[in-house]
Design an enzyme around this catalytic site. Sequence first.
Site, mmCIF file in Angstrom:
data_model
loop_
_atom_site.group_PDB
_atom_site.id
_atom_site.type_symbol
_atom_site.label_atom_id
_atom_site.label_comp_id
_atom_site.label_asym_id
_atom_site.label_seq_id
_atom_site.Cartn_x
_atom_site.Cartn_y
_atom_site.Cartn_z
ATOM 1 N N HIS A 74 -12.096 -0.577 -4.101
ATOM 2 C CA HIS A 74 -12.235 -1.279 -2.834
ATOM 3 C C HIS A 74 -13.708 -1.221 -2.423
ATOM 4 O O HIS A 74 -14.311 -0.143 -2.450
ATOM 5 C CB HIS A 74 -11.426 -0.578 -1.741
ATOM 6 C CG HIS A 74 -9.953 -0.496 -1.995
ATOM 7 N ND1 HIS A 74 -9.047 -1.335 -1.382
ATOM 8 C CD2 HIS A 74 -9.227 0.344 -2.779
ATOM 9 C CE1 HIS A 74 -7.824 -1.011 -1.769
ATOM 10 N NE2 HIS A 74 -7.890 0.000 -2.616
ATOM 11 N N THR A 76 -1.173 1.776 -4.688
ATOM 12 C CA THR A 76 -0.005 0.888 -4.775
ATOM 13 C C THR A 76 -0.069 -0.052 -5.972
ATOM 14 O O THR A 76 0.959 -0.585 -6.390
ATOM 15 C CB THR A 76 0.148 0.039 -3.493
ATOM 16 O OG1 THR A 76 -1.042 -0.733 -3.293
ATOM 17 C CG2 THR A 76 0.400 0.923 -2.279
ATOM 18 N N ASN A 106 -8.326 4.581 -4.845
ATOM 19 C CA ASN A 106 -7.165 5.435 -4.610
ATOM 20 C C ASN A 106 -6.486 5.746 -5.930
ATOM 21 O O ASN A 106 -6.276 4.858 -6.752
ATOM 22 C CB ASN A 106 -6.179 4.729 -3.675
ATOM 23 C CG ASN A 106 -6.771 4.535 -2.288
ATOM 24 O OD1 ASN A 106 -7.399 5.433 -1.746
ATOM 25 N ND2 ASN A 106 -6.574 3.352 -1.725
ATOM 26 N N HIS A 127 -8.820 -0.088 -9.640
ATOM 27 C CA HIS A 127 -9.584 -1.000 -8.790
ATOM 28 C C HIS A 127 -10.436 -0.214 -7.823
ATOM 29 O O HIS A 127 -10.094 0.902 -7.437
ATOM 30 C CB HIS A 127 -8.661 -1.973 -8.041
ATOM 31 C CG HIS A 127 -7.577 -1.297 -7.269
ATOM 32 N ND1 HIS A 127 -6.431 -0.825 -7.868
ATOM 33 C CD2 HIS A 127 -7.466 -1.000 -5.955
ATOM 34 C CE1 HIS A 127 -5.653 -0.273 -6.948
ATOM 35 N NE2 HIS A 127 -6.254 -0.348 -5.778
ATOM 36 N N HIS A 133 -6.922 -3.646 -18.841
ATOM 37 C CA HIS A 133 -6.005 -2.855 -18.017
ATOM 38 C C HIS A 133 -6.143 -1.362 -18.294
ATOM 39 O O HIS A 133 -6.007 -0.918 -19.427
ATOM 40 C CB HIS A 133 -4.559 -3.288 -18.273
ATOM 41 C CG HIS A 133 -3.570 -2.500 -17.470
ATOM 42 N ND1 HIS A 133 -3.156 -2.889 -16.226
ATOM 43 C CD2 HIS A 133 -2.962 -1.319 -17.722
ATOM 44 C CE1 HIS A 133 -2.316 -1.995 -15.744
ATOM 45 N NE2 HIS A 133 -2.178 -1.031 -16.633
HETATM 46 P P1 AMP Z 1 -4.314 0.477 -3.427
HETATM 47 O O1 AMP Z 1 -3.322 0.669 -2.299
HETATM 48 O O2 AMP Z 1 -5.538 1.336 -3.346
HETATM 49 O O3 AMP Z 1 -3.597 0.573 -4.763
HETATM 50 O O4 AMP Z 1 -4.867 -0.986 -3.253
HETATM 51 C C1 AMP Z 1 -4.168 -2.133 -3.622
HETATM 52 C C2 AMP Z 1 -4.749 -3.261 -2.793
HETATM 53 O O5 AMP Z 1 -4.389 -4.474 -3.407
HETATM 54 C C3 AMP Z 1 -4.226 -3.322 -1.356
HETATM 55 O O6 AMP Z 1 -5.313 -3.194 -0.454
HETATM 56 C C4 AMP Z 1 -3.561 -4.698 -1.274
HETATM 57 O O7 AMP Z 1 -3.777 -5.335 -0.036
HETATM 58 C C5 AMP Z 1 -4.228 -5.440 -2.404
HETATM 59 N N1 AMP Z 1 -3.458 -6.519 -3.019
HETATM 60 C C6 AMP Z 1 -2.183 -6.449 -3.487
HETATM 61 N N2 AMP Z 1 -1.829 -7.644 -4.036
HETATM 62 C C7 AMP Z 1 -2.918 -8.450 -3.924
HETATM 63 C C8 AMP Z 1 -3.187 -9.799 -4.296
HETATM 64 N N3 AMP Z 1 -2.269 -10.571 -4.921
HETATM 65 N N4 AMP Z 1 -4.406 -10.312 -4.005
HETATM 66 C C9 AMP Z 1 -5.338 -9.556 -3.383
HETATM 67 N N5 AMP Z 1 -5.150 -8.283 -3.012
HETATM 68 C C10 AMP Z 1 -3.941 -7.738 -3.267
HETATM 69 ZN ZN ZN Z 2 -3.480 -4.657 -15.213
#
Ligand code: AMP
Ligand code: ZN
Length: 117
Positions: free
Chosen positions: A104, A97, A89, A102, A48
């Site tokens: 994308h 969020t 992001n 992570h 993490h």
């Molecule tokens: P960000 O808004 O860049 O932080 O990306 C977070 C991403 O996580 C978003 O595109 C969400 O759709 C995705 N997300 C959130 N919860 C899950 C989950 N349990 N499994 C897969 N994707 C998720």
């Molecule tokens: Zn974590």
Amino acid sequence: MKNADCIFCKIVEGKIPSTKVFENDKVLAFKDLRPNASIHYLFIHKNHTKDVNDMSSIDPQQFVEIFAGIKAVTEKENLTEKGFRVVSNTGPNAGQTVFHTHFHVLAGEPLNGFGSR
Ligand code: AMP
Ligand code: ZN
């Protein structure tokens, strides 16, 4: 290290389900729940950290390990010729969020909406 309140740590631990597309001892990739392209994967390190700068401070080798995973998947799925986009992001203006670093990976169609100004 895991963070008890982090949904992506829970995915790593198998406490929340995911559709995995890649896994080794350090890196996991799974399908985004709300895809923004026909192919939309999320690549994470199993340790993490909260965002890319936190990852840089704690262990920059994690970038190498994640991007090796991105290379493996994009080559295996023949995404390199037509191309793909990698996005991380960071903070509110970028719309972060989930506060587990992570990346994308978006592919499978022309990706509009970036570089338009
Ligand atoms: P960000 O808004 O860049 O932080 O990306 C977070 C991403 O996580 C978003 O595109 C969400 O759709 C995705 N997300 C959130 N919860 C899950 C989950 N349990 N499994 C897969 N994707 C998720
Ligand atoms: Zn974590």
